[in-house]
Design an enzyme around this catalytic site. Structure first.
Site, PDB file in Angstrom:
ATOM      1  NE  ARG A  34      58.294  -6.366  -1.412  1.00  0.00           N
ATOM      2  CZ  ARG A  34      59.608  -6.140  -1.475  1.00  0.00           C
ATOM      3  NH1 ARG A  34      60.120  -5.030  -0.971  1.00  0.00           N
ATOM      4  NH2 ARG A  34      60.412  -7.005  -2.073  1.00  0.00           N
TER       5      ARG A  34
ATOM      6  CG  HIS B 209      60.697  -0.098  -3.619  1.00  0.00           C
ATOM      7  ND1 HIS B 209      59.697  -1.029  -3.720  1.00  0.00           N
ATOM      8  CD2 HIS B 209      61.735  -0.746  -3.024  1.00  0.00           C
ATOM      9  CE1 HIS B 209      60.121  -2.182  -3.235  1.00  0.00           C
ATOM     10  NE2 HIS B 209      61.361  -2.032  -2.801  1.00  0.00           N
TER      11      HIS B 209
HETATM   12  P1  NAP Z   1      64.756 -11.812   6.640  1.00  0.00           P
HETATM   13  O1  NAP Z   1      66.210 -11.952   6.904  1.00  0.00           O
HETATM   14  O2  NAP Z   1      64.001 -12.971   6.117  1.00  0.00           O
HETATM   15  O3  NAP Z   1      64.073 -11.323   8.002  1.00  0.00           O
HETATM   16  C1  NAP Z   1      62.702 -11.305   8.180  1.00  0.00           C
HETATM   17  C2  NAP Z   1      62.403 -11.035   9.649  1.00  0.00           C
HETATM   18  O4  NAP Z   1      60.994 -10.853   9.792  1.00  0.00           O
HETATM   19  C3  NAP Z   1      62.798 -12.213  10.567  1.00  0.00           C
HETATM   20  O5  NAP Z   1      63.337 -11.723  11.767  1.00  0.00           O
HETATM   21  C4  NAP Z   1      61.462 -12.897  10.836  1.00  0.00           C
HETATM   22  O6  NAP Z   1      61.379 -13.564  12.087  1.00  0.00           O
HETATM   23  C5  NAP Z   1      60.527 -11.705  10.839  1.00  0.00           C
HETATM   24  N1  NAP Z   1      59.144 -12.133  10.597  1.00  0.00           N
HETATM   25  C6  NAP Z   1      58.641 -12.758   9.513  1.00  0.00           C
HETATM   26  N2  NAP Z   1      57.337 -13.040   9.697  1.00  0.00           N
HETATM   27  C7  NAP Z   1      57.023 -12.583  10.934  1.00  0.00           C
HETATM   28  C8  NAP Z   1      55.838 -12.594  11.707  1.00  0.00           C
HETATM   29  N3  NAP Z   1      54.705 -13.145  11.263  1.00  0.00           N
HETATM   30  N4  NAP Z   1      55.878 -12.040  12.939  1.00  0.00           N
HETATM   31  C9  NAP Z   1      57.012 -11.506  13.422  1.00  0.00           C
HETATM   32  N5  NAP Z   1      58.193 -11.472  12.733  1.00  0.00           N
HETATM   33  C10 NAP Z   1      58.173 -12.012  11.508  1.00  0.00           C
HETATM   34  O7  NAP Z   1      64.500 -10.610   5.606  1.00  0.00           O
HETATM   35  P2  NAP Z   1      65.419  -9.336   5.294  1.00  0.00           P
HETATM   36  O8  NAP Z   1      66.498  -9.674   4.355  1.00  0.00           O
HETATM   37  O9  NAP Z   1      65.790  -8.694   6.576  1.00  0.00           O
HETATM   38  O10 NAP Z   1      64.356  -8.427   4.501  1.00  0.00           O
HETATM   39  C11 NAP Z   1      63.152  -8.021   5.086  1.00  0.00           C
HETATM   40  C12 NAP Z   1      62.223  -7.405   4.060  1.00  0.00           C
HETATM   41  O11 NAP Z   1      62.689  -6.097   3.690  1.00  0.00           O
HETATM   42  C13 NAP Z   1      62.139  -8.133   2.723  1.00  0.00           C
HETATM   43  O12 NAP Z   1      61.244  -9.225   2.780  1.00  0.00           O
HETATM   44  C14 NAP Z   1      61.653  -7.051   1.767  1.00  0.00           C
HETATM   45  O13 NAP Z   1      60.252  -7.065   1.653  1.00  0.00           O
HETATM   46  C15 NAP Z   1      62.099  -5.752   2.454  1.00  0.00           C
HETATM   47  N6  NAP Z   1      63.100  -5.033   1.629  1.00  0.00           N
HETATM   48  C16 NAP Z   1      62.817  -3.776   1.205  1.00  0.00           C
HETATM   49  C17 NAP Z   1      63.745  -3.089   0.463  1.00  0.00           C
HETATM   50  C18 NAP Z   1      63.491  -1.686  -0.011  1.00  0.00           C
HETATM   51  O14 NAP Z   1      64.265  -1.164  -0.801  1.00  0.00           O
HETATM   52  N7  NAP Z   1      62.460  -1.028   0.461  1.00  0.00           N
HETATM   53  C19 NAP Z   1      64.984  -3.684   0.169  1.00  0.00           C
HETATM   54  C20 NAP Z   1      65.231  -4.959   0.631  1.00  0.00           C
HETATM   55  C21 NAP Z   1      64.285  -5.636   1.359  1.00  0.00           C
HETATM   56  P3  NAP Z   1      62.311 -14.854  12.399  1.00  0.00           P
HETATM   57  O15 NAP Z   1      63.705 -14.276  12.573  1.00  0.00           O
HETATM   58  O16 NAP Z   1      61.766 -15.376  13.663  1.00  0.00           O
HETATM   59  O17 NAP Z   1      62.204 -15.758  11.223  1.00  0.00           O
HETATM   60  C1  GLV Z   2      63.585  -4.834  -2.538  1.00  0.00           C
HETATM   61  O1  GLV Z   2      62.559  -4.321  -2.215  1.00  0.00           O
HETATM   62  C2  GLV Z   2      63.968  -6.163  -2.202  1.00  0.00           C
HETATM   63  O2  GLV Z   2      63.124  -6.933  -1.732  1.00  0.00           O
HETATM   64  O3  GLV Z   2      65.147  -6.503  -2.400  1.00  0.00           O
END
Ligand code: NAP
Ligand code: GLV
Length: 309
Positions: A221, A269
């Site tokens: 983000r 994005h």
């Molecule tokens: P997820 O499965 O919830 O994974 C989040 C990871 O971040 C977990 O490993 C978590 O640790 C870690 N984390 C959270 N808070 C933290 C902190 N304070 N310190 C250290 N580590 C921390 O999420 P995901 O599905 O992988 O997605 C991640 C993010 O990608 C989304 O929230 C979104 O903003 C972004 N995204 C972007 C796009 C795009 O097109 N650009 C698309 C999809 C998603 P724990 O494992 O210990 O809980």
């Molecule tokens: C895209 O940014 C998502 O959070 O799925």
């Protein structure tokens, strides 16, 4: 069962058609003010008015992985929020990040400039071991990205909130592990959720801990990055450049310096898009499960209210 759809910036009709086909017994409708109360909501960035009115919800399904926009609203107490759990996003993210890492490591920007100038010139091969990639966030997307990077034999480090053990990945965790993680990293990939704790995490104090000549890839983000700190550290030579897919304001305003910075590559994005067909299948299965009494603890992607992701 009634399902209501309220997603800004999304063409509603294909979603309504898809949800109706996947949930044949349900009434699926597009939200409008004063709509009939629904059991389940499928949303992306809905207005506060939506939750003020929809007071009978049993589940809120976000058609993205990140729930930061939802977390800013006053949500109905005790109603589970369920985000997309991969649904075809992780392979896209792996492609995007590997492409950005390899583009930087193999100096393809430089080769393209040479080609444009009609120049046939070699660059000295770089040593892969000098380019450890540090992935912030070892969740659904971060772990998939780590696996993909390992295929190219980059050293891979990871940082998460809780301790992890992942084959071949040197894992760091928590506030206490952050400085060592950054100091060991040459290419930083941000895949954290945006929460009050992670906001502005890509700021000078942290970015300057990266190895000299480090490269930053932000696919999480825009609120994670302090834009001016990144530009200052690139211009001072501490950082080699950045690939950015997400921004504080989207679309990125025309006057923003990222558009024209020679060492910053931007995309709109698009690193991991929500895939409608996969997402509808996943959401419909979870709605069916909740509706037939499956425990919420058995459903993947449920947001933990205290953590905000
Ligand atoms: P997820 O499965 O919830 O994974 C989040 C990871 O971040 C977990 O490993 C978590 O640790 C870690 N984390 C959270 N808070 C933290 C902190 N304070 N310190 C250290 N580590 C921390 O999420 P995901 O599905 O992988 O997605 C991640 C993010 O990608 C989304 O929230 C979104 O903003 C972004 N995204 C972007 C796009 C795009 O097109 N650009 C698309 C999809 C998603 P724990 O494992 O210990 O809980
Ligand atoms: C895209 O940014 C998502 O959070 O799925």
């Amino acid at each position: 069962m009634r399902v209501i759809f309220c997603c800004t910036d999304t063409k509603a009709q294909p979603w309504l058609d898809g949800l109706r086909a996947a949930l044949p017994g349900a009434t699926v409708e597009l939200w409008q003010p004063d709509a009939v109360l629904a059991d389940y909501a499928v949303v992306w960035s809905p207005p506060q008015q939506f939750f003020d009115e929809q007071t009978a919800l049993k589940g809120i399904f976000n058609i993205g992985a990140g729930v930061d926009a939802l977390m800013k609203l006053l949500l109905p107490a005790g109603v589970p929020v369920i985000r997309l759990d991969d649904a075809g996003m992780s392979v896209q993210m792996a492609e995007y990040v590997c492409h950005a890492v390899i583009r930087h490591f193999r100096e393809f920007n430089g080769y393209e400039a040479d080609t444009a100038a009609g120049k046939w010139s070699y660059r000295k091969p770089r040593v892969r071991q000098d380019f450890p990639v540090g992935v912030m966030g070892l969740g659904v997307l971060g772990q998939r990205v780590c696996r993909a990077l390992q295929q190219f034999e980059f050293p891979v480090w990871g940082w998460s909130r809780s301790e992890k053990s992942i084959d071949g990945v040197r894992c760091f965790s928590g506030e206490a592990g952050l400085a060592d993680f950054l100091a060991a990293t040459r290419v930083l990939v941000c895949l954290l959720p945006l929460t009050p704790v992670t906001e502005n995490i890509l700021r000078r104090e942290n970015l300057q801990r990266l190895q000299p000549g480090a490269y930053v890839i932000n696919v999480a983000r825009g609120g994670h990055l302090v834009d001016a700190d990144l530009i200052a550290l690139i211009d001072s030579g501490h950082l080699a450049g950045a690939t950015l897919d997400v921004f504080r304001q989207e679309p990125l305003p025309p006057a923003h310096p990222f558009w024209r910075h020679p060492k910053i590559t931007i995309t709109p994005h698009t690193s991991a898009r929500t895939l409608r067909t996969e997402s509808i299948v996943q959401i419909a299965q979870k709605i069916q499960a909740l509706h037939t009494g499956v425990a919420i603890s058995a459903i993947a992607g449920v947001v933990q209210p205290g953590k905000g992701y």
